[in-house]
Design a protein around this motif. Structure first.
Motif, short mmCIF file in Angstrom:
data_model
loop_
_atom_site.label_atom_id
_atom_site.label_comp_id
_atom_site.label_asym_id
_atom_site.label_seq_id
_atom_site.Cartn_x
_atom_site.Cartn_y
_atom_site.Cartn_z
N GLU A 39 12.48 -6.44 3.84
CA GLU A 39 11.98 -6.22 2.48
C GLU A 39 12.53 -7.27 1.52
O GLU A 39 11.78 -7.85 0.72
CB GLU A 39 12.29 -4.81 2.00
CG GLU A 39 11.57 -3.76 2.84
CD GLU A 39 11.44 -2.42 2.13
OE1 GLU A 39 11.26 -2.40 0.91
OE2 GLU A 39 11.54 -1.40 2.84
N TRP A 81 5.24 -5.88 -7.50
CA TRP A 81 5.22 -4.66 -6.69
C TRP A 81 6.39 -3.74 -7.05
O TRP A 81 7.40 -4.19 -7.60
CB TRP A 81 5.32 -5.07 -5.21
CG TRP A 81 6.49 -6.00 -4.98
CD1 TRP A 81 7.76 -5.65 -4.62
CD2 TRP A 81 6.51 -7.43 -5.15
NE1 TRP A 81 8.56 -6.77 -4.56
CE2 TRP A 81 7.83 -7.87 -4.87
CE3 TRP A 81 5.54 -8.38 -5.51
CZ2 TRP A 81 8.21 -9.22 -4.95
CZ3 TRP A 81 5.92 -9.72 -5.59
CH2 TRP A 81 7.24 -10.13 -5.31
N ASN A 82 6.22 -2.45 -6.74
CA ASN A 82 7.32 -1.49 -6.93
C ASN A 82 8.15 -1.37 -5.67
O ASN A 82 9.33 -1.10 -5.70
CB ASN A 82 6.78 -0.09 -7.25
CG ASN A 82 5.73 -0.14 -8.35
OD1 ASN A 82 5.93 -0.81 -9.35
ND2 ASN A 82 4.61 0.54 -8.14
N LYS A 83 7.45 -1.54 -4.53
CA LYS A 83 8.15 -1.39 -3.25
C LYS A 83 7.52 -2.41 -2.30
O LYS A 83 6.31 -2.62 -2.35
CB LYS A 83 7.91 0.04 -2.74
CG LYS A 83 8.76 0.42 -1.56
CD LYS A 83 8.78 1.94 -1.37
CE LYS A 83 9.81 2.37 -0.33
NZ LYS A 83 9.64 1.76 0.98
N VAL A 84 8.35 -3.04 -1.48
CA VAL A 84 7.82 -4.12 -0.64
C VAL A 84 6.99 -3.58 0.53
O VAL A 84 5.92 -4.10 0.82
CB VAL A 84 8.96 -5.03 -0.12
CG1 VAL A 84 8.41 -6.08 0.84
CG2 VAL A 84 9.67 -5.70 -1.28
N GLU A 139 5.86 -0.08 3.14
CA GLU A 139 5.89 1.27 3.72
C GLU A 139 5.09 1.22 4.99
O GLU A 139 3.99 0.66 4.99
CB GLU A 139 5.27 2.28 2.76
CG GLU A 139 6.30 3.01 1.92
CD GLU A 139 5.67 4.04 1.03
OE1 GLU A 139 4.79 4.79 1.50
OE2 GLU A 139 6.06 4.07 -0.15
N TRP A 194 1.93 -3.28 2.08
CA TRP A 194 2.87 -4.31 1.61
C TRP A 194 2.71 -4.52 0.11
O TRP A 194 1.61 -4.46 -0.42
CB TRP A 194 2.59 -5.65 2.30
CG TRP A 194 3.15 -5.72 3.70
CD1 TRP A 194 2.50 -5.40 4.85
CD2 TRP A 194 4.46 -6.17 4.07
NE1 TRP A 194 3.32 -5.61 5.93
CE2 TRP A 194 4.53 -6.08 5.49
CE3 TRP A 194 5.58 -6.63 3.37
CZ2 TRP A 194 5.67 -6.44 6.20
CZ3 TRP A 194 6.72 -6.98 4.08
CH2 TRP A 194 6.76 -6.89 5.48
#
Ligand code: WT7
Length: 638
Positions: A25, A41-44, A46, A56
């Motif tokens: 990440e 992005w908030n999160k790289v 899942e 992504w």
């Protein structure tokens, strides 16, 4: 443009690779920072291969064309983006700076909007390799429409299947195409494909060959007229649609092991980061270089390494309309000389066909601009590798043997030009972010060197296929169900003691003919459409130029018919149903096919016979063991 993520030494490769595995990440976030996002992005990442679900750059907002075009306009507006070389060397070449390409894309994006196309709509593109093909793809991306490019060699029926499957509402095509000495009637094919098709409301027709074509009122319009109309109504400016990182960018159909091609889905953010990253690193692109990828945009290689990857990197990319052997077998070398090409990326089948034409075609051609050579699409044999190295690269250009797939969006296993070592016939090492594993048939991981088995990937990379359009269950089954919690590539491979991978070819029922994937079931279905055919079985056999050729065993209703004529009819049938690329190279008429007691065709035996290998192993458990010798005899008489 600078590429802070470009790997410059073998030590650095090792270090980057290690980081990419230990903390993917953080690794990908750092690379993604080099692109232009409307919102980060908030999160790289899942992911869960079991579901399967892969996302992504979650929550990220962007438009890929702002990365391909807008962001280059401040410093590189006048840099050449596309160099277009026509089929006929005497026709005028065309070129587009980044600013010119930007303007064309905006104009055509407004044409699409003016024709009612909006975000999420599917657009089928069936065009020759002309600049308008790139413009059309980018224009779709600009307004969030999903393009489905179909290679010009596919038949009307194949085209219709793809248009129906994606529910396309608009088609972009041309009157015709030039391919070597031939003229191809693309509009006629579209007209046939659209008979009875309900979803397509509009066909935009580019004039390329000026051949007379039908133009259906209310449906068909000319490209040039539409540009003028849109300019009057909307103007020249085209605000890009804001896309979510996981919004669909395109669908590209490819063959699988069943009869129906599957719509491989790629999304926006991950595709952009992955293709650009792999382009810059594998080829060691530097901003003043000329990149020549010979692939048609109808294939993934064209999408990723003729168009999106190079443009995102601000590169100069060549689009070539013709074929390597027209007007003669020196055409590639003419192009290299004319444009002072730095990077040449082509397929082993092209190399082998040029090899067969001899070295006289190099005479008088200056290839000294070449820095890097690439190979893609199929295993490259030792002889072709050395010929490429000696005659094209003059032994001073690293060759990158790049293994990847439509589903991977970009290069997965390859040496990095001049940075990590090459090894003839080996794709060598995984790119950062790629975690290959070799498993046996039961799915046990085979560790260490000197092992061979099935190639899987155990962790997602940003470019991984996200879905099969309209068929998530097939998506799961094709890639994530063979081995638990692994992406299965469908390829066999081996790993040497230094960790280098060598891809040995497909282990499923997919052929690789001239670097193009063709499903055996698809070809069999097409052959079986012929009225005289009862049943057929298709396997690969080694072919000196194509890599793999298509060998068809066919049972006819009556064996008294003129065999040669029937073979031609079968070939015609396959051309109609799929396209000329799927025509069998060899057809052998047989009385029966070797089958197991449960009725399954024993392809293993048929493959052996097609390879002229007499050792067909134990046939005693077959339903009809006697047929094997008869088929062998027939094969010898061919
Ligand atoms: C299949 C994918 C890669 C884009 C063009 C083809 C074979 C691809 C190599 C290579 C050995 C290769 C594999 C793969 N393949 N590159 N360097 N060495 N085999 O994309 O049509 O999706 O086909 O091409 O068998 O699975 P595709």
């Amino acid at each position: 443009m600078a590429y802070p993520y470009q790997i410059k030494s073998e030590e650095q490769y090792k270090e980057h690779y290690k980081r990419s595995v230990e903390n993917p990440e953080a690794f990908w976030a750092e690379i993604a920072e080099n692109f232009s996002w409307r919102k980060k992005w908030n999160k790289v990442l899942e992911w869960d291969f079991r579901k399967p679900k892969i996302e992504w750059f979650i929550g990220g907002k962007l438009n890929i064309t702002e990365n391909c075009l807008d962001r280059h306009l401040t410093e590189n507006a006048n840099k050449t983006a596309i160099l277009w070389e026509p089929n006929n060397p005497h026709e005028k070449a065309r070129s587009f700076t980044y600013k010119e390409l930007f303007d064309e894309v905006c104009l055509f994006a407004n044409v699409l909007r003016n024709n009612g196309i909006k975000k999420g709509d599917r657009v089928c593109i069936y065009l020759p390799m002309v600049p308008e093909l790139s413009i059309a793809m980018l224009a779709c991306a600009r307004i969030g429409a999903i393009h489905s490019v179909v290679f010009g060699g596919f038949s009307a029926i194949a085209l219709r299947d793809r248009i129906d499957d994606a529910g396309c509402s608009l088609v972009i095509t041309s009157d015709g195409a030039y391919r070597g000495e031939k003229q191809i009637s693309m509009k006629d094919t579209i007209d046939d494909a659209l008979l009875g098709c309900e979803s397509v409301k509009r066909v935009i027709v580019l004039s390329r060959t000026n051949k007379p074509i039908s133009m259906i009122g209310g449906r068909d319009v000319w490209w040039d007229d539409e540009i003028k109309a849109a300019q009057n109504i909307i103007g020249d400016k085209c605000e890009a649609e804001e896309m979510d990182a996981e919004d669909m960018l395109f669908i590209l159909y490819t063959s699988g092991s069943t009869g129906k091609p599957k719509g491989v889905v790629h999304t926006t953010g991950g595709y952009m980061v992955w293709t650009t990253y792999t382009f810059v690193n594998t080829f060691q692109y530097s901003p003043d270089q000329i990149h020549f990828c010979t692939a048609d945009l109808g294939w993934i290689t064209g999408h990723s390494y003729t168009l999106y990857g190079p443009l995102c990197a601000g590169a100069t990319t060549i689009m070539f309309e013709g074929i390597p052997t027209y007007p003669d077998a020196g055409r590639f070398w003419d192009i290299v000389d004319k444009y002072k090409v730095d990077i040449l990326y082509t397929a082993p089948t092209a190399i082998r066909s040029l090899m067969a034409s001899g070295v006289s075609w190099f005479e008088g051609k200056d290839l000294s601009s070449l820095k890097v050579l690439g190979s893609v699409g199929e295993p490259i044999n030792e002889e072709a590798w050395h010929w490429y190295d000696e005659n094209v690269g003059k032994k001073k250009c690293p060759i990158v043997d790049t293994w990847w797939q439509t589903e991977t969006a970009g290069i997965m296993i390859s040496n990095l030009a001049g940075v990590t070592p090459s090894k003839p016939t080996f794709a060598t090492l995984p790119l950062p972010g790629v975690q290959p594993v070799i498993v046996d048939d039961k799915g046990n991981e085979l560790a260490g060197g000197d092992v061979s088995g099935n190639l899987c990937i155990k962790f997602p990379w940003p470019g991984i296929v996200r879905d099969n359009y309209g068929n998530t269950e097939r998506y799961r089954q094709s890639y994530f169900s063979t081995y638990e919690n692994l992406y299965f590539s469908g390829d066999g491979c081996l790993r040497d003691n230094d960790g280098n991978y060598r891809i040995t070819g497909r282990v499923d029922d997919v052929l690789n003919v001239s670097g193009h994937r063709i499903g055996t079931a698809e070809v069999e279905n097409a052959i079986n459409m012929h009225t005289g055919v009862v049943e057929s079985a298709v396997v690969a056999f080694p072919h000196a130029i194509k890599g793999e050729g298509i060998y068809a065993y066919v049972i006819l209703k009556g064996m008294h018919i003129d065999e040669d004529h029937t073979k031609k009819d079968i070939n015609e049938t396959v051309s109609r149903i799929i396209g000329a690329i799927a025509k069998p190279d060899k057809i052998q008429f047989v009385k029966e096919l070797p089958k197991t007691r449960s009725g399954k065709i024993m392809r293993r035996i048929l493959r052996k016979i097609a390879e002229k290998n007499d050792d067909t192993g134990d046939t005693s458990t077959l339903l009809n063991p006697g047929i094997v010798d008869e088929i062998k005899q027939g094969a010898r008489n061919m």
